[in-house]
Design a protein around this motif. Structure first.
Motif, PDB file in Angstrom:
ATOM      1  N   ALA A 100       0.832  -1.215   0.000  1.00 40.88           N
ATOM      2  CA  ALA A 100       0.000   0.000   0.000  1.00 40.88           C
ATOM      3  C   ALA A 100       0.864   1.263   0.000  1.00 40.88           C
ATOM      4  N   GLY A 101       2.177   1.082  -0.093  1.00 41.21           N
ATOM      5  CA  GLY A 101       3.075   2.234  -0.190  1.00 41.21           C
ATOM      6  C   GLY A 101       3.671   2.672   1.133  1.00 41.21           C
ATOM      7  N   LEU A 102       3.520   1.834   2.165  1.00 42.46           N
ATOM      8  CA  LEU A 102       4.038   2.200   3.483  1.00 42.46           C
ATOM      9  C   LEU A 102       5.199   1.289   3.881  1.00 42.46           C
ATOM     10  N   GLY A 103       6.407   1.810   3.820  1.00 44.69           N
ATOM     11  CA  GLY A 103       7.580   1.050   4.225  1.00 44.69           C
ATOM     12  C   GLY A 103       8.092   0.146   3.117  1.00 44.69           C
ATOM     13  N   ALA A 104       9.351  -0.222   3.232  1.00 38.90           N
ATOM     14  CA  ALA A 104       9.972  -1.114   2.244  1.00 38.90           C
ATOM     15  C   ALA A 104       9.755  -2.560   2.673  1.00 38.90           C
ATOM     16  N   TYR A 105       9.728  -3.459   1.708  1.00 36.74           N
ATOM     17  CA  TYR A 105       9.667  -4.893   2.034  1.00 36.74           C
ATOM     18  C   TYR A 105      10.460  -5.635   0.974  1.00 36.74           C
ATOM     19  N   PRO A 106      11.792  -5.728   1.180  1.00 36.99           N
ATOM     20  CA  PRO A 106      12.644  -6.295   0.140  1.00 36.99           C
ATOM     21  C   PRO A 106      12.310  -7.761  -0.158  1.00 36.99           C
ATOM     22  N   SER A 107      12.361  -8.084  -1.437  1.00 32.27           N
ATOM     23  CA  SER A 107      12.141  -9.451  -1.869  1.00 32.27           C
ATOM     24  C   SER A 107      13.510 -10.070  -2.145  1.00 32.27           C
ATOM     25  N   VAL A 108      13.872 -11.086  -1.379  1.00 28.54           N
ATOM     26  CA  VAL A 108      15.181 -11.726  -1.546  1.00 28.54           C
ATOM     27  C   VAL A 108      15.004 -13.233  -1.657  1.00 28.54           C
ATOM     28  N   GLU A 109      16.058 -13.890  -2.130  1.00 31.10           N
ATOM     29  CA  GLU A 109      15.992 -15.341  -2.322  1.00 31.10           C
ATOM     30  C   GLU A 109      15.869 -16.066  -0.978  1.00 31.10           C
ATOM     31  N   ASP A 110      15.017 -17.105  -0.969  1.00 32.04           N
ATOM     32  CA  ASP A 110      14.781 -17.873   0.255  1.00 32.04           C
ATOM     33  C   ASP A 110      15.923 -18.882   0.451  1.00 32.04           C
ATOM     34  N   ASP A 111      16.956 -18.457   1.170  1.00 39.58           N
ATOM     35  CA  ASP A 111      18.145 -19.293   1.374  1.00 39.58           C
ATOM     36  C   ASP A 111      18.436 -19.349   2.877  1.00 39.58           C
ATOM     37  N   ARG A 112      18.151 -20.504   3.481  1.00 40.43           N
ATOM     38  CA  ARG A 112      18.229 -20.614   4.948  1.00 40.43           C
ATOM     39  C   ARG A 112      19.560 -21.217   5.434  1.00 40.43           C
ATOM     40  N   ARG A 113      20.573 -21.225   4.573  1.00 39.58           N
ATOM     41  CA  ARG A 113      21.872 -21.716   5.040  1.00 39.58           C
ATOM     42  C   ARG A 113      22.398 -20.794   6.139  1.00 39.58           C
ATOM     43  N   ILE A 114      22.796 -21.387   7.255  1.00 44.08           N
ATOM     44  CA  ILE A 114      23.168 -20.600   8.431  1.00 44.08           C
ATOM     45  C   ILE A 114      24.564 -19.987   8.286  1.00 44.08           C
ATOM     46  N   LEU A 115      24.664 -18.708   8.643  1.00 47.98           N
ATOM     47  CA  LEU A 115      25.954 -18.009   8.635  1.00 47.98           C
ATOM     48  C   LEU A 115      26.500 -17.828  10.050  1.00 47.98           C
ATOM     49  N   PHE A 116      25.684 -17.245  10.942  1.00 50.25           N
ATOM     50  CA  PHE A 116      26.150 -16.997  12.315  1.00 50.25           C
ATOM     51  C   PHE A 116      25.059 -17.351  13.325  1.00 50.25           C
ATOM     52  N   THR A 117      25.478 -17.995  14.401  1.00 51.36           N
ATOM     53  CA  THR A 117      24.550 -18.288  15.500  1.00 51.36           C
ATOM     54  C   THR A 117      25.002 -17.522  16.742  1.00 51.36           C
ATOM     55  N   ALA A 118      24.184 -17.552  17.783  1.00 55.63           N
ATOM     56  CA  ALA A 118      24.445 -16.789  19.006  1.00 55.63           C
ATOM     57  C   ALA A 118      25.840 -17.096  19.553  1.00 55.63           C
ATOM     58  N   GLY A 119      26.549 -16.068  19.947  1.00 57.91           N
ATOM     59  CA  GLY A 119      27.854 -16.213  20.577  1.00 57.91           C
ATOM     60  C   GLY A 119      29.028 -16.237  19.616  1.00 57.91           C
ATOM     61  N   GLU A 120      28.742 -16.405  18.315  1.00 57.44           N
ATOM     62  CA  GLU A 120      29.817 -16.537  17.332  1.00 57.44           C
ATOM     63  C   GLU A 120      30.588 -15.223  17.163  1.00 57.44           C
ATOM     64  N   ARG A 121      31.906 -15.373  16.957  1.00 51.98           N
ATOM     65  CA  ARG A 121      32.773 -14.214  16.696  1.00 51.98           C
ATOM     66  C   ARG A 121      33.300 -14.332  15.269  1.00 51.98           C
ATOM     67  N   ASP A 122      33.072 -13.305  14.453  1.00 50.59           N
ATOM     68  CA  ASP A 122      33.457 -13.396  13.043  1.00 50.59           C
ATOM     69  C   ASP A 122      33.477 -11.986  12.468  1.00 50.59           C
ATOM     70  N   ARG A 123      34.378 -11.771  11.512  1.00 53.79           N
ATOM     71  CA  ARG A 123      34.427 -10.463  10.853  1.00 53.79           C
ATOM     72  C   ARG A 123      33.095 -10.155  10.170  1.00 53.79           C
ATOM     73  N   GLY A 124      32.456 -11.211   9.658  1.00 52.97           N
ATOM     74  CA  GLY A 124      31.149 -11.035   9.008  1.00 52.97           C
ATOM     75  C   GLY A 124      30.093 -10.492   9.957  1.00 52.97           C
ATOM     76  N   VAL A 125      30.241 -10.813  11.246  1.00 58.09           N
ATOM     77  CA  VAL A 125      29.284 -10.294  12.234  1.00 58.09           C
ATOM     78  C   VAL A 125      29.417  -8.777  12.331  1.00 58.09           C
ATOM     79  N   SER A 126      30.650  -8.267  12.232  1.00 57.28           N
ATOM     80  CA  SER A 126      30.866  -6.812  12.237  1.00 57.28           C
ATOM     81  C   SER A 126      30.183  -6.159  11.044  1.00 57.28           C
TER      82      SER A 126
END
Ligand SMILES: [Zn+2]
Length: 239
Positions: free
Chosen positions: A157-183
């Protein structure tokens, strides 16, 4: 648009220009109970508007005044969110009052149409405001308006963005993880406006913010785990 005036004593003066529109659910048994609470001086809470399940709109606080709906919160480095925002409470029991089967109570179309019309009317008066949920500005404390709120419908309806992205559930980072990608993730979240800090660790704050992001943009899996899809949503919102 018919708006019923039900003045609340719970407001004070703004100290900032209006730049945000914050959506909430009431999280109570009924709209009447929520209205009574927001008009009770002892409760010290309010919003500018409340939208009932049948689409009726109530105004509690004048837009020029500062309603008390955000609490401790942050967006784009600003913490006085009440001064910078208009607040709309949407009647819905949410996580506090689920249906008998445990699922979240749906928002009726007539109610969402009223929210859309009201939001557009507010923006016609104040210019294009950043549309946010309470969980976006207080991710460690709040989960409203919830993963059952039709953000995609508002965007259509024109209120706010809602990006459409590919449905890819491969995990990158979980709780507690330390990684440059987290930055990189944290920088992106902060750039969008979330109160993220760049620590390089998937700390509790970052996990809460990721959960809030998913609650809004990827509503079928809200777990705070950073997968490819979540990262793509962040990238899309940044650009
Ligand atoms: Zn709220």
């Amino acid at each position: 648009m018919k708006i019923t005036q039900t003045p609340s004593p719970n407001f004070d003066a703004r100290t900032l220009p209006i730049s945000l529109l914050i959506l909430h659910y009431t999280g109570m048994e009924s709209g009447e109970a929520a209205l009574a609470r927001m008009c009770d001086a002892d409760a010290k809470v309010s919003a500018h508007y409340m939208v009932e399940t049948d689409g009726r709109i109530f105004q509690l606080v004048d837009e020029e005044n500062r309603a008390w709906h955000a609490g401790v919160s942050e967006w784009a480095g600003e913490t006085n969110i009440n001064s910078a925002s208009i607040g709309i409470e949407i009647v819905n029991g949410g996580h506090n009052v689920p249906l008998e089967d445990g699922s979240l109570p749906p928002y009726p179309d007539v109610q969402i149409n009223a929210v859309i019309a009201l939001s557009k009317a507010v923006m016609a008066r104040h210019g294009s405001l950043t549309l946010l949920g309470h969980s976006d500005i207080a991710p460690e404390r709040k989960d409203d308006p919830g993963e059952h709120f039709p953000w995609a419908g508002l965007a259509a309806a024109g209120l706010g963005a809602y990006p459409s992205v590919e449905d890819d559930r491969r995990i990158l980072f979980t709780a507690g993880e330390r990684d440059r990608g987290v930055s990189i993730l944290q920088s992106g979240l902060a750039h969008i406006g979330y109160g993220a800090r760049v620590t390089g660790i998937m700390d509790a704050r970052t996990t809460a913010i990721v959960t809030a992001l998913q609650r809004r943009y990827r509503q079928d899996q809200v777990d705070g785990v950073v997968d490819v899809m979540t990262m793509e949503i962040v990238k899309a919102l940044v650009s």
